[in-house]
Design an enzyme around this catalytic site. Structure first.
Site, PDB file in Angstrom:
ATOM      1  N   GLY A 124       0.755  -1.245   0.000  1.00 32.82           N
ATOM      2  CA  GLY A 124       0.000   0.000   0.000  1.00 32.82           C
ATOM      3  C   GLY A 124       0.784   1.291   0.000  1.00 32.82           C
ATOM      4  O   GLY A 124       0.195   2.365  -0.158  1.00 32.82           O
ATOM      5  N   GLU A 160       4.100  -6.610   1.866  1.00 31.19           N
ATOM      6  CA  GLU A 160       3.634  -6.986   0.528  1.00 31.19           C
ATOM      7  C   GLU A 160       3.640  -5.790  -0.422  1.00 31.19           C
ATOM      8  O   GLU A 160       2.601  -5.424  -0.976  1.00 31.19           O
ATOM      9  CB  GLU A 160       2.213  -7.563   0.615  1.00 31.19           C
ATOM     10  N   PRO A 161       4.787  -5.159  -0.626  1.00 31.20           N
ATOM     11  CA  PRO A 161       4.791  -3.974  -1.495  1.00 31.20           C
ATOM     12  C   PRO A 161       4.631  -4.350  -2.969  1.00 31.20           C
ATOM     13  O   PRO A 161       5.190  -5.339  -3.421  1.00 31.20           O
ATOM     14  CB  PRO A 161       6.184  -3.383  -1.259  1.00 31.20           C
ATOM     15  N   GLY A 162       3.851  -3.580  -3.684  1.00 32.91           N
ATOM     16  CA  GLY A 162       3.694  -3.793  -5.123  1.00 32.91           C
ATOM     17  C   GLY A 162       4.063  -2.527  -5.870  1.00 32.91           C
ATOM     18  O   GLY A 162       5.136  -2.397  -6.472  1.00 32.91           O
ATOM     19  N   ARG A 163       3.168  -1.545  -5.778  1.00 34.59           N
ATOM     20  CA  ARG A 163       3.321  -0.291  -6.511  1.00 34.59           C
ATOM     21  C   ARG A 163       4.670   0.387  -6.246  1.00 34.59           C
ATOM     22  O   ARG A 163       5.317   0.899  -7.162  1.00 34.59           O
ATOM     23  CB  ARG A 163       2.182   0.642  -6.096  1.00 34.59           C
ATOM     24  N   ARG A 221      -5.635   2.607 -15.875  1.00 38.33           N
ATOM     25  CA  ARG A 221      -5.734   3.372 -14.625  1.00 38.33           C
ATOM     26  C   ARG A 221      -6.421   4.736 -14.791  1.00 38.33           C
ATOM     27  O   ARG A 221      -7.272   5.091 -13.974  1.00 38.33           O
ATOM     28  CB  ARG A 221      -4.364   3.522 -13.958  1.00 38.33           C
ATOM     29  N   TYR A 230      -9.700   4.780 -12.512  1.00 33.51           N
ATOM     30  CA  TYR A 230      -9.624   5.540 -11.257  1.00 33.51           C
ATOM     31  C   TYR A 230      -9.475   7.040 -11.478  1.00 33.51           C
ATOM     32  O   TYR A 230      -9.319   7.778 -10.506  1.00 33.51           O
ATOM     33  CB  TYR A 230      -8.378   5.136 -10.447  1.00 33.51           C
ATOM     34  N   CYS A 278     -13.317   2.500 -28.773  1.00 30.12           N
ATOM     35  CA  CYS A 278     -14.635   3.105 -28.924  1.00 30.12           C
ATOM     36  C   CYS A 278     -15.332   3.261 -27.588  1.00 30.12           C
ATOM     37  O   CYS A 278     -16.327   2.597 -27.297  1.00 30.12           O
ATOM     38  CB  CYS A 278     -15.471   2.254 -29.869  1.00 30.12           C
ATOM     39  N   TYR A 297       0.399  -2.011 -12.190  1.00 26.52           N
ATOM     40  CA  TYR A 297      -1.000  -1.981 -12.609  1.00 26.52           C
ATOM     41  C   TYR A 297      -1.132  -1.383 -14.022  1.00 26.52           C
ATOM     42  O   TYR A 297      -2.110  -0.721 -14.338  1.00 26.52           O
ATOM     43  CB  TYR A 297      -1.862  -1.223 -11.578  1.00 26.52           C
TER      44      TYR A 297
HETATM   45  C1  LIG Z   1      -2.775  -5.244  -4.070  1.00 23.38           C
HETATM   46  C2  LIG Z   1      -2.268  -5.830  -2.818  1.00 23.38           C
HETATM   47  C3  LIG Z   1      -0.988  -5.532  -2.340  1.00 23.38           C
HETATM   48  C4  LIG Z   1      -0.072  -4.541  -3.023  1.00 23.38           C
HETATM   49  O1  LIG Z   1      -0.542  -3.239  -2.912  1.00 23.38           O
HETATM   50  P1  LIG Z   1       0.379  -2.005  -3.411  1.00 23.38           P
HETATM   51  O2  LIG Z   1      -0.461  -0.836  -3.147  1.00 23.38           O
HETATM   52  O3  LIG Z   1       0.659  -2.211  -4.841  1.00 23.38           O
HETATM   53  O4  LIG Z   1       1.619  -2.027  -2.584  1.00 23.38           O
HETATM   54  C5  LIG Z   1      -0.561  -6.160  -1.207  1.00 23.38           C
HETATM   55  N1  LIG Z   1      -1.355  -7.051  -0.540  1.00 23.38           N
HETATM   56  C6  LIG Z   1      -2.587  -7.357  -0.972  1.00 23.38           C
HETATM   57  C7  LIG Z   1      -3.402  -8.332  -0.208  1.00 23.38           C
HETATM   58  C8  LIG Z   1      -3.102  -6.764  -2.111  1.00 23.38           C
HETATM   59  O5  LIG Z   1      -4.328  -7.060  -2.529  1.00 23.38           O
END
Ligand SMILES: *Cc1c(COP(=O)(O)O)cnc(C)c1O
Length: 420
Positions: free
Chosen positions: A239, A273-276, A312, A316, A342, A371
Site C-alpha cells: 500500500g 507486501e509492497p507492489g506499486r 488506470r 480511477y 470506442c 498496474y
Molecule cells: C494489491 C495488494 C498488495 C499490493 O498493494 P500495493 O499498493 O501495490 O503495494 C498487497 N497485498 C494485498 C493483499 C493486495 O491485494
C-alpha cells in the site's frame, strides 16, 4: 539516481534512447528499468533490516516473469492472489516458503495447488474459506498455515476503489469476528494459525493509517497470545504510495523506521507486501501519436495506446505524467490524450498542457510499471503490447507483442463446431 532521464532532449531508459526501443519493438511498448526495480526492492527491503522479515512482492502489480525472476534473485518472497500468480511465481524460481496467498475468493483447486506447492501461509478472509482450507488440507493429510486478514477499520484516505481496510469493504474480517474465528481455527483439523494479516489499501501517501492499523494488530496479537495461539508472523500488507504527479509519499526508509520502532522486540517475523512502490516508477508506456485533431471545444492527441493497455486513468481517474520522448521545445497547448478504443472513457490524460506534438512522434506515460500491463486486456481486439526490460545498454524482450493469431487461438475450435 533516476533511470528514465533526458540526455540532450532525448528520453533514455538507462543507457538506451527510448526512440530506439520504439523503432525496434514497435508501440505501444512497456519499458522497464532493471536497475530501478532492483533499487526500489533493495531500498524497501533494507528499511526493515533491523527486524526478522520477508518482503513479499505483490505479484499483481507487475507479474512479468522477468520482473519476478529479478526480484526472486534479490531474495524477494511473493504475495499472490490466484493460482495463476502462484504458477508464475514458481516458474520464476521463487521459493514456496516465501509465498503468501491473499484474496477473498480462493477456489478449492487453487487452495489444493498452493498446499501442494507448500506455500508459507494463506491469508484467510472468511470463515467459509477457512473451513474449505481445513477440509482440503485434512483430506490430503497436510497442515495449512494460516493467518486471518483483519479489517482494522482505518481510513487510508486513498481512492475508494483501492481502499480495502474500512468496515464497508469486502476484505478481511472485523476484529471481533476475527477473535472468534481464531478460536475456531485452533480446533479445525489441518489448520495451524501462525499469523495475523492486514492490507488497508493502496497508494497511501502518509504513514499514519499504517501505524493506526499496526497498533490495533499488536493489541490483537496480545489477545491471541492470551488465548494460547502461537502467532509468529505479522503481515502488514502493501500500500505504500508513489509519486505520480505531486504526491509526497514517505520514503520506504522512513516507513521502515516508523514501523520498526513499534515492532522492535516482538518475537514476530514481519511480512510486507509492497507492489506499486517497487514497480510503479520502474516502467513507462511508450506510445506513438497517430493523429491530432481540433474541435470547437477541445484539442485531441490520438495515440496508439489505449485503455486496454493502461486502464488506470479510465478506471480511477489516475494521473500519469506524459511527455515527449524527443523534446522539440514547441509551445504548450491544452489537450486530451486519447486512444483508439470506442469508449469516451478511453483516455490517458485529460486537460493536459503538452507541447504541440505531431503525428508520428512518440510520447511516454510515466509511472506505468505497476498496474499497467498487468491490468491490460485485448478489448477491441487489440493485441497486448510488448514489454522490454532494459539493463544498462542491453535490452531483453520481456514479453513479445501479441499477434492476431494470439487473439483467436483459444477460439479456433468453435469454427468446426458451429453449424451454419
Ligand atoms: C494489491 C495488494 C498488495 C499490493 O498493494 P500495493 O499498493 O501495490 O503495494 C498487497 N497485498 C494485498 C493483499 C493486495 O491485494
Amino acid at each position: 539516481m533516476h533511470h528514465f532521464e533526458y540526455h540532450n532532449g532525448r528520453l533514455h531508459a538507462e543507457d538506451i534512447p527510448v526512440e530506439d526501443l520504439a523503432r525496434q519493438f514497435g508501440t505501444p511498448l512497456y519499458v522497464y528499468s532493471k536497475a530501478t526495480f532492483s533499487r526500489h526492492f533493495q531500498a524497501f527491503d533494507s528499511a526493515f533490516s533491523a527486524l526478522p522479515h520477508i518482503t513479499c512482492y505483490s505479484v499483481k502489480a507487475n507479474s512479468n516473469l522477468c520482473v519476478l525472476r529479478l526480484l526472486a534473485s534479490l531474495g524477494a518472497g511473493m504475495d499472490i492472489v490466484s493460482g495463476g500468480e502462484l504458477h508464475r511465481a514458481l516458474k520464476a524460481g521463487v521459493s514456496p516458503e516465501k509465498i503468501v496467498y491473499s484474496g477473498v475468493g480462493k477456489r478449492p483447486e487453487e487452495i489444493r495447488q498452493a498446499l501442494d506447492a507448500g506455500i508459507l501461509m494463506f491469508n484467510v478472509e472468511s470463515r467459509e474459506e477457512l473451513r474449505t482450507i481445513s477440509a482440503i488440507a485434512s483430506e490430503s493429510g497436510r497442515i495449512a498455515r494460516i493467518s486471518l486478514r483483519i479489517n482494522p477499520d482505518v481510513d487510508p484516505k486513498t481512492h475508494p476503489y483501492i481502499s480495502t481496510g474500512m468496515k464497508k469493504n469486502k476484505f478481511g474480517l472485523d476484529m471481533e469476528t476475527s477473535l472468534e474465528t481464531y478460536r475456531m481455527a485452533k480446533g479445525l483439523p489441518g489448520i495451524e494459525p501462525v499469523g495475523i494479516d492486514c492490507h488497508i489499501g493502496s497508494q497511501l501517501t502518509s504513514i499514519e493509517p499504517f501505524l493506526e492499523a499496526l497498533d490495533k494488530l499488536v493489541e490483537f496479537y496480545g489477545k491471541l497470545r492470551e488465548m494460547g495461539i502461537d502467532i509468529r508472523y505479522l503481515d502488514l500488507g502493501g500500500g505504500l504510495g508513489i509519486t505520480y504527479n505531486e504526491e509526497e509519499p514517505p520514503h520506504p526508509e522512513a516507513f521502515g523506521k516508523a514501523l520498526t520502532e513499534r515492532l522492535k522486540g516482538l518475537p514476530l517475523t514481519i511480512i510486507l507486501e509492497p507492489g506499486r512502490v517497487i514497480a510503479g516508477n520502474a516502467g513507462i508506456l511508450v506510445t506513438k501519436v497517430l493523429y491530432t485533431k481540433s474541435t470547437p471545444s477541445k484539442d485531441f492527441v490520438i495515440v496508439d495506446a489505449a485503455m486496454n493497455d493502461l486502464v488506470r486513468p479510465s478506471l480511477y481517474g489516475s494521473f500519469h505524467r506524459i511527455a515527449e520522448v524527443v523534446e522539440h521545445n514547441r509551445p504548450k497547448i491544452n489537450v486530451d490524450v486519447v486512444g483508439p478504443i470506442c469508449e469516451s472513457g478511453d483516455f490517458l490524460a485529460r486537460d493536459r498542457e503538452l507541447p504541440n506534438v505531431e503525428s508520428g512522434e512518440l510520447l511516454a506515460a510515466f509511472s506505468a510499471g505497476a498496474y499497467g500491463f498487468a491490468m491490460s486486456s485485448q478489448y477491441n481486439s487489440r493485441p497486448r503490447a510488448a514489454e522490454v526490460m532494459v539493463d544498462g545498454e542491453v535490452t531483453v524482450l520481456a514479453r513479445r507483442r501479441e499477434t492476431y493469431d494470439d487473439l483467436v487461438a483459444a477460439e479456433m475450435g468453435c469454427l468446426e463446431r458451429v453449424v451454419d
